[in-house]
Design an enzyme around this catalytic site. Structure first.
Site, PDB file in Angstrom:
ATOM      1  N   GLU A 208      -5.857  -7.375  -1.468  1.00  0.00           N
ATOM      2  CA  GLU A 208      -6.698  -7.501  -0.362  1.00  0.00           C
ATOM      3  C   GLU A 208      -7.996  -7.263  -0.486  1.00  0.00           C
ATOM      4  O   GLU A 208      -8.531  -6.230  -0.740  1.00  0.00           O
ATOM      5  CB  GLU A 208      -6.195  -6.427   0.857  1.00  0.00           C
TER       6      GLU A 208
ATOM      7  N   GLU B 231       0.912  -1.084   0.001  1.00  0.00           N
ATOM      8  CA  GLU B 231       0.082   0.033   0.016  1.00  0.00           C
ATOM      9  C   GLU B 231       0.840   1.335   0.086  1.00  0.00           C
ATOM     10  O   GLU B 231       0.839   1.915   0.999  1.00  0.00           O
ATOM     11  CB  GLU B 231      -0.944  -0.160   1.333  1.00  0.00           C
TER      12      GLU B 231
END
Ligand SMILES: [Ca+2]
Ligand SMILES: [Ca+2]
Ligand SMILES: [Ca+2]
Length: 805
Positions: A287, A185
């Protein structure tokens, strides 16, 4: 023993139907259904992130098939159609004493060991290098401890060497990944502070260094750039545009996408289709997750724990809801990115609540309700989704009931149509939660207060919606004004043109009422005068101004105005306005006062215009002008009865800058006459007021407040409007300050001396320097009372002394 076989078979055959019944029941309680995703490739990655599993197994955690048999987790998931695994790698997740940080303690050695099992069973493997000793995400990207003191150049080469060595180690242990993400991320960069996106060139240099190491080990490994899905599309377009401009060599765009945090599947659809086509890259969802329950197993609060999250997430927190989310997100990804959609990875898929396996050493599990295993490690039926998307038969998804089954509570005012919700949340057979339209049929107007029930239906269904309508007393102000006081300060005469029929500027009444979703203001005239020039709003002669002071200082961010739009009066401080309605016949364009259309002014500067924001109309038979303003443009309307309202009417003259017809002694066909009814002695005063432009410019005035609940008399109006002072060039103050002193003095006993009266004036003049609230009447009373008390004591003491002597 053999002799028992016969009876046993008999018993078993008798029991068999019963047993099958029990099995059916057991299944029905855990039955889920998901529809297939047509066309989806068998190579599509149906992945689970299993980063915690190695640690959980070490603590004695166990996994079971759905039927209760204990098994190897990799066998269990393969059996359910999973074909890929994601593992995160932290550089050194231990403190200086060797105590593990927790969260699975995903060091390279532990992950490699597990990864080699993963690879040996034929799963595809995605490795997620955090380039940090512990959790990294957009809010934190801390450098590994060991790299803290490296220069930037040393950091660049260390990133290369570490990546190369890590992959070599994995390769040598039969754990070479198929895909590698450089950072986790990395919306805000990684390896802070050097690799923050604010230091874009350094960020890209570090990225390239890691990517080169991956390419050097094995060019067939796919390089993944992973961002969190928390931002809007433009942000990602810009991010990947910059990567492209800087020649960063990667294969796959990866997003974390949690609907309950990041947004709808519609938003994801836009992102996946735009990013893959524009940058010609493949995409994965690195995710995803959804809860199967809102319960918490270990007393450590879960990240998903509320009904609000359920609504945002779009599915019930149920086993079915979890399966449906996974199925639908796969469909959306596939439909928007086609062959470029490589797969999805479910995060924390096996993070079951085992003591010691918290997100941090010594802490609990915030995620056990989002695993694909129950609290005891048994596979949930939702795990089957990865097989069912190929094998299940299609069953239509249908609405089954309301998300909130209770009645919708609605408040309305008597005589005003209730405003009912047009949409409601409906639960479908797949446990998705969607917005659906309600069909109410005829909505009645209730004339008297009480509680009423009304039924409607969710559109195209037989699902009933019930509204419980609490009807309150009408919420309105209605105040009268004398007839025949349309002379301003008592001296004004109309222009002589014949359109100015008697009474056209004589306000006789004004009302403000909450009706459905609007505040309706009506100003009634003795005679509206028809519409001689065809004003678009149905009247031609009047220019009406309404000034409103609410009880909420925040309605206009504590900004008030005492001045008016050309009326040549000033409002007393505690009447200073927050909203002003300027109401015109409606020719021309642009909002008053610069344009000619009716406008709603907020004291803090916002201006809204008729038609677009609110509506002006008139009723020529009942002689009123009406303004309908949506309640959502106003604040504090619930306290309408405590508002302060000032209404004034002037003669419309669109050609004048202030749109108000001019005054000249003697008047004229198109001129107002300020001295038509003046006696000789007051003419000079009016003449000089006209010269220095302090003469009030209105024919009639109306007031409403708690102080003047029945408006004002003609005499009061005349006195108030004569409150200007040409020699000081001051305007009349409405309502006048002096009136307040009179009111105060009237409340005090008649024994007050002239000395005390002058004290009262002083108190008032102190008040004038303040701004804000009308509290001074009380202050003055208290001040005067205290002074009286002091005087009384003084006199008493003096008398006592006299007596003693
Ligand atoms: Ca928990
Ligand atoms: Ca009047
Ligand atoms: Ca009046």
């Amino acid at each position: 023993m053999p002799r028992l076989v016969g009876p046993l078979i008999l018993v078993a055959s008798l029991l068999a139907p019963l047993l099958s019944l029990i099995i059916i029941n057991a299944q029905s309680s855990s039955t889920i259904h998901v529809n297939p995703v047509p066309g989806l490739s068998r190579d599509f990655l149906r992945g689970l992130d299993l980063s915690e599993v190695s640690w959980i197994l070490g603590l004695g955690g166990k996994y079971y098939y759905e039927d209760g048999r204990e098994g190897d987790i990799l066998d269990i998931i393969a059996d359910n159609g999973v074909n890929a695994v994601r593992l995160r790698v932290w550089n050194n997740p231990y403190d200086e004493n060797g105590v593990p940080y927790g969260g699975g303690n995903c060091d390279l050695e532990r992950m490699t060991q597990f990864a080699s099992k993963v690879k040996s069973r034929g799963f595809k493997l995605l490795i997620d290098f955090h380039y940090s000793d512990w959790w990294a995400d957009p809010s934190k990207q801390y450098k590994p401890k060991a790299w803290a003191n490296l220069s930037f150049n040393e950091l660049v080469s260390t990133v290369y060497n570490w990546t190369r060595d890590a992959l070599l180690y994995m390769k040598n242990n039969n754990a070479l990944p198929d895909m590698v993400q450089v950072g986790n991320e990395i919306n805000n960069g990684f390896l802070w502070p050097d690799g923050r996106v604010e230091n874009w060139t350094q960020f890209v240099t570090l990225l390239k260094s890691a990517i080169k190491a991956i390419r050097d080990i094995d060019p067939s490994i796919k390089v993944v750039i992973h961002l969190s899905g928390n931002r809007e599309l433009d942000y990602y377009v810009n991010f990947f545009e910059r990567l492209a401009n800087d020649g960063v060599d990667y294969d796959v765009i990866a997003l974390s996408y949690y609907t309950y945090w990041h947004g709808s599947l519609e938003k994801l659809k836009q992102m996946a289709s735009t990013l893959t086509s524009r940058f010609n890259k493949e995409i994965i969802l690195a995710e995803i997750a959804y809860p199967w329950t809102l319960e918490d197993a270990d007393g450590y609060p879960n990240l998903f724990s509320s009904r609000d999250q359920e609504i945002k997430g779009g599915y019930r927190a149920s086993v079915q809801g979890q399966a449906s989310l996974i199925r639908d997100i796969i469909e959306v990804l596939y439909e928007s990115a086609g062959d470029k959609a490589l797969g999805v990875f479910y995060w924390g898929a096996a993070w079951i609540p085992v003591p010691g396996a918290g997100w941090k050493t010594g802490e609990g599990n915030p995620w056990e309700n989002q695993a694909l295993f129950d609290f005891n490690g048994k596979a949930l039926p939702s795990l089957r989704v990865f097989r069912m998307i190929y094998e299940a038969e299609y069953i239509e998804v249908k609405p089954v009931g309301l998300y909130n089954p209770g009645p919708l509570n609605v408040t309305a005012y008597a005589g005003s149509k209730p405003v009912l919700l047009e949409n409601t949340l409906v639960v479908y057979s797949d446990d998705s939660i969607r917005n659906a339209a309600i069909k109410w049929g005829e909505i009645p107007v209730y004339e008297s207060p009480g509680t009423y029930y009304l039924n409607g239906y969710v559109e195209n269904t037989s699902i009933m919606v019930v509204a419980r309508i609490t009807v309150l007393e009408r919420l309105y102000i209605d105040v009268g004004d004398p007839e025949g006081d349309d002379k301003g300060p008592g001296t004004y005469g109309y222009p002589t043109a014949s359109v100015y029929a008697p009474g056209v500027f004589d306000i006789v009444r004004a009302s403000l009422e909450v009706e459905s979703e609007d505040l309706v203001v009506r100003v009634y005239f003795k005679n509206l005068g028809g519409n001689p020039w065809n004003g678009p709003n149905g009247f031609s002669l009047q220019y009406i101004q309404v000034y409103i002071r609410t009880t909420n200082p925040l309605a206009t961010n504590k900004v008030y105005r005492r001045d008016t739009f050309g009326l040549n009066i000033e409002l007393r401080d505690d009447y200073a306005w927050q909203y002003a309605l300027l109401i015109s016949p409606g020719w021309g364009s642009g909002p008053l006062p610069d344009g000619e259309l009716s406008s709603l002014h907020y004291a803090n500067g916002t201006v809204l215009v008729e038609g677009k924001d609110f509506k002006v109309s008139s009723n020529t038979s009942d002689n009123y002008v009406e303004v309908r303003t949506p309640l959502n443009l106003l604040s504090d309307w619930e306290n309408l009865k405590s508002w302060k309202i000032i209404v004034a009417v002037a003669s419309w003259a669109g050609e004048n800058p202030d749109r108000i017809r001019s005054f000249a002694p003697g008047g004229g066909e198109w001129l107002s006459d300020p001295v038509a009814y003046a006696n000789e002695s007051s003419k000079p005063l009016i003449q000089s007021a006209l010269l220095v432009n302090v003469l009030p410019k209105m024919y009639d005035l109306l007031i409403y407040s708690q102080e003047y609940p029945h408006g004002l008399t003609a005499d009061q109006q005349y006195t108030w409007l004569m409150g200007f002072n040409p020699s000081k060039s001051t305007l009349a103050i409405i309502p006048p300050e002096v009136k307040q002193i009179e009111t105060v003095t009237q409340t005090i006993t008649t024994t007050i001396t002239t000395t005390l009266l002058s004290t009262t004036e002083k108190t008032v003049s102190i008040y004038e320097t303040q701004t804000g609230y009308p509290g001074y009447t009380v202050n003055t009373v208290i001040g005067v009372a205290l002074l009286s008390l002091a005087l009384g004591i003084g006199v008493g003491y003096f008398l006592l002394r006299l007596q003693r002597e």
